[in-house]
Scaffold this motif. Structure first.
Motif, PDB file in Angstrom:
ATOM      1  N   GLY A  51     -20.213  14.331 -60.388  1.00  0.00           N
ATOM      2  CA  GLY A  51     -19.892  15.749 -60.476  1.00  0.00           C
ATOM      3  C   GLY A  51     -18.537  16.065 -61.059  1.00  0.00           C
ATOM      4  O   GLY A  51     -18.216  17.238 -61.269  1.00  0.00           O
ATOM      5  N   PRO A  98     -14.037  23.373 -46.384  1.00  0.00           N
ATOM      6  CA  PRO A  98     -14.496  23.132 -47.761  1.00  0.00           C
ATOM      7  C   PRO A  98     -13.660  22.036 -48.423  1.00  0.00           C
ATOM      8  O   PRO A  98     -12.443  21.960 -48.224  1.00  0.00           O
ATOM      9  N   LEU A 150     -12.739  21.795 -51.390  1.00  0.00           N
ATOM     10  CA  LEU A 150     -11.717  22.383 -52.262  1.00  0.00           C
ATOM     11  C   LEU A 150     -10.443  22.649 -51.474  1.00  0.00           C
ATOM     12  O   LEU A 150      -9.332  22.357 -51.938  1.00  0.00           O
ATOM     13  N   ARG A 164     -19.958  14.972 -51.493  1.00  0.00           N
ATOM     14  CA  ARG A 164     -20.077  16.255 -52.185  1.00  0.00           C
ATOM     15  C   ARG A 164     -19.049  16.331 -53.316  1.00  0.00           C
ATOM     16  O   ARG A 164     -17.981  15.728 -53.258  1.00  0.00           O
ATOM     17  N   ALA A 165     -19.380  17.123 -54.345  1.00  0.00           N
ATOM     18  CA  ALA A 165     -18.529  17.195 -55.536  1.00  0.00           C
ATOM     19  C   ALA A 165     -17.543  18.352 -55.497  1.00  0.00           C
ATOM     20  O   ALA A 165     -16.581  18.359 -56.274  1.00  0.00           O
ATOM     21  N   ASP A 166     -17.758  19.352 -54.632  1.00  0.00           N
ATOM     22  CA  ASP A 166     -16.837  20.484 -54.628  1.00  0.00           C
ATOM     23  C   ASP A 166     -15.442  20.011 -54.242  1.00  0.00           C
ATOM     24  O   ASP A 166     -15.271  19.249 -53.293  1.00  0.00           O
ATOM     25  N   GLY A 167     -14.463  20.409 -55.001  1.00  0.00           N
ATOM     26  CA  GLY A 167     -13.096  19.963 -54.756  1.00  0.00           C
ATOM     27  C   GLY A 167     -12.705  18.724 -55.543  1.00  0.00           C
ATOM     28  O   GLY A 167     -11.519  18.392 -55.626  1.00  0.00           O
ATOM     29  N   ARG A 168     -13.702  18.025 -56.126  1.00  0.00           N
ATOM     30  CA  ARG A 168     -13.379  16.775 -56.822  1.00  0.00           C
ATOM     31  C   ARG A 168     -12.471  17.016 -58.030  1.00  0.00           C
ATOM     32  O   ARG A 168     -11.477  16.318 -58.227  1.00  0.00           O
ATOM     33  N   ASP A 169     -12.794  18.007 -58.854  1.00  0.00           N
ATOM     34  CA  ASP A 169     -11.967  18.256 -60.034  1.00  0.00           C
ATOM     35  C   ASP A 169     -10.552  18.681 -59.649  1.00  0.00           C
ATOM     36  O   ASP A 169      -9.585  18.348 -60.342  1.00  0.00           O
ATOM     37  N   TYR A 170     -10.422  19.414 -58.564  1.00  0.00           N
ATOM     38  CA  TYR A 170      -9.091  19.802 -58.090  1.00  0.00           C
ATOM     39  C   TYR A 170      -8.291  18.547 -57.750  1.00  0.00           C
ATOM     40  O   TYR A 170      -7.115  18.416 -58.128  1.00  0.00           O
TER      41      TYR A 170
END
Length: 337
Positions: free
Chosen positions: A299, A236, A238, A267-273
Motif C-alpha cells: 500500500g 488510527p 495515521l 494496514r496501510a493507512d499511515g504508511r506513507d506518512y
C-alpha cells in the motif's frame, strides 16, 4: 439511483456550460477551471457566463475558475458577487479577486465587514496576499465576536511566524481560541500552549493537528503524551505515525520505534506518512523497514518511498541499494540535485 455525470472532456465542457441540466453545468464549471493549453480564453468566456448561473454551487465553481484564469478585467464581475445571496459564492468571489488583483489592499476594509464569512475569507486572503501588513491587522481579530474568525486569525499569525503576536496568542489559551492559539504558538516555537495540545490528543478532530504542533515544542510532558498516543492500539495508524514523527522530531527514540511499527503494520493507512517522515528526518534506523517495502509495497506509494530512500541514500549503503532496486522495478529517474 442518482449517478453524477462523468467528468467531461474540454470540448464537452464548453458545450455543457449551456446545458439545461444543472449536473452538466456543474461538471462543466469544474472542468473549465483547468483548460487545455492555448484555450484559456474559451474557458474563461464560458466561466463568466456560468458566474451568473441561477444555482449557487455552480456560481461558486465558476468564480473559482475565474480566479485561476482571469485578469483585472474580471474584478467587477467578482466584486458584484460580494453581495451574492449564497454564502459560499461570496467567499469564492473574495478568494478569486484576491488572486487577480495586483494591489490587495482592498482586503483591509473586509476585515470590518459585518458578515462573519467575509471577515473569515479576508483573513485567509490577507495572510497569503498581503503578509507584510497581516500581523498588525490580524491581531485585533483575535477578539472577533465570531470564534471562527478569531481562530483563522490565530492560525494565520502562526503560519506567518508573527513572533510579535506571541503574548496576544498566549492570552487566548484559556478561552474558545485555546487550541488554535496553542497551534499558532507552537509554530512560533513557543511551548506555552502545550497543555492545550496535550488535551487535544483525545479529540479525534483535533488530534492530528495537535500531534504535529507538539512535534515543534513538546517538553517531557508532551513527549510522554505523544508516546502514549503512538502506542494506542485502536488509534488510527495515521495518528500513530504522526505521533512517532513528532517524537522523532523532538529527538525522542520512542518515535523511531513508533514509526517502525507503522511501517510494518498490516494496514496501510499511515504508511506513507511514516515513509515520508523517515526520509524527512533522516532516520537511518528505518532503512530496513523501507527496504522491505521495496520488495512488497503493501500500500505504500512508490514515489514517496523513492523520495525517502533518496534522502537517506547519501549516508546509507542499504538505502542506496534499496533505491536502485526500486528504480529498476518502477523505472524511476534519479532525482535532480
Amino acid at each position: 439511483m442518482f449517478l453524477p455525470p462523468l467528468a467531461p472532456n474540454f470540448d464537452a465542457a464548453l458545450r455543457d456550460a449551456g446545458s439545461r441540466d444543472a449536473r452538466f453545468r456543474m461538471a462543466a464549471a469544474e472542468r473549465l477551471a483547468t483548460p487545455e493549453p492555448g484555450r484559456e480564453d474559451e474557458a474563461l468566456k464560458a466561466l463568466r457566463r456560468l458566474a451568473d448561473d441561477p444555482l449557487g454551487p455552480i456560481r461558486e465553481a465558476a468564480l473559482t475558475g475565474v480566479g485561476f484564469l482571469g485578469d483585472p478585467s474580471d474584478l467587477a464581475l467578482l466584486e458584484a458577487r460580494f453581495d451574492d445571496g449564497h454564502v459560499a459564492v461570496r467567499q469564492a468571489a473574495v478568494r478569486a479577486a484576491a488572486r487577480i488583483e495586483a494591489d490587495p489592499s482592498w482586503l483591509l476594509p473586509l476585515l470590518d465587514d459585518p458578515r462573519e464569512e467575509m471577515r473569515f475569507q479576508a483573513v485567509d486572503a490577507l495572510a497569503v496576499h498581503l503578509p507584510e501588513l497581516a500581523e498588525a491587522h490580524l491581531l485585533p481579530l483575535l477578539d472577533d465576536p465570531d470564534a471562527r474568525v478569531g481562530s483563522a486569525a490565530a492560525r494565520a499569525l502562526g503560519a506567518l511566524e508573527a513572533h510579535g503576536a506571541a503574548d496576544a496568542l498566549a492570552a487566548k489559551l484559556d478561552g474558545p481560541l485555546a487550541f488554535d492559539a496553542a497551534v499558532a504558538l507552537a509554530e512560533l516555537g513557543d511551548a506555552r500552549g502545550e497543555p492545550s495540545l496535550v488535551r487535544a490528543l483525545a479529540d479525534r478532530q483535533l488530534a492530528l493537528d495537535a500531534t504535529e504542533a507538539l512535534g515543534l515544542v513538546a517538553t517531557d510532558a508532551g513527549r510522554d503524551a505523544l508516546a502514549r498516543t503512538a502506542e494506542r492500539f485502536f488509534a488510527p495508524l495515521l495518528l500513530r505515525a504522526a505521533a512517532g514523527a513528532a517524537l522523532a522530531r523532538r529527538g525522542d527514540a520512542r518515535g523511531v520505534a513508533a514509526l517502525d511499527r507503522v511501517l510494518r503494520a498490516w494496514r496501510a493507512d499511515g504508511r506513507d506518512y511514516a515513509v515520508h517522515a523517515a526520509g524527512e528526518l533522516g532516520l537511518a534506523d528505518l532503512v530496513p523497514a523501507l527496504a522491505r517495502l521495496v520488495r512488497r509495497l503493501r500500500g505504500a506509494d512508490p514515489g514517496v518511498l523513492a523520495a525517502a530512500l533518496e534522502a537517506l541514500a547519501e549516508e546509507s549503503e542499504p538505502a542506496r541499494e534499496a533505491l536502485e532496486r526500486l528504480r529498476r522495478r518502477f523505472r524511476f529517474e534519479p532525482a535532480e540535485s
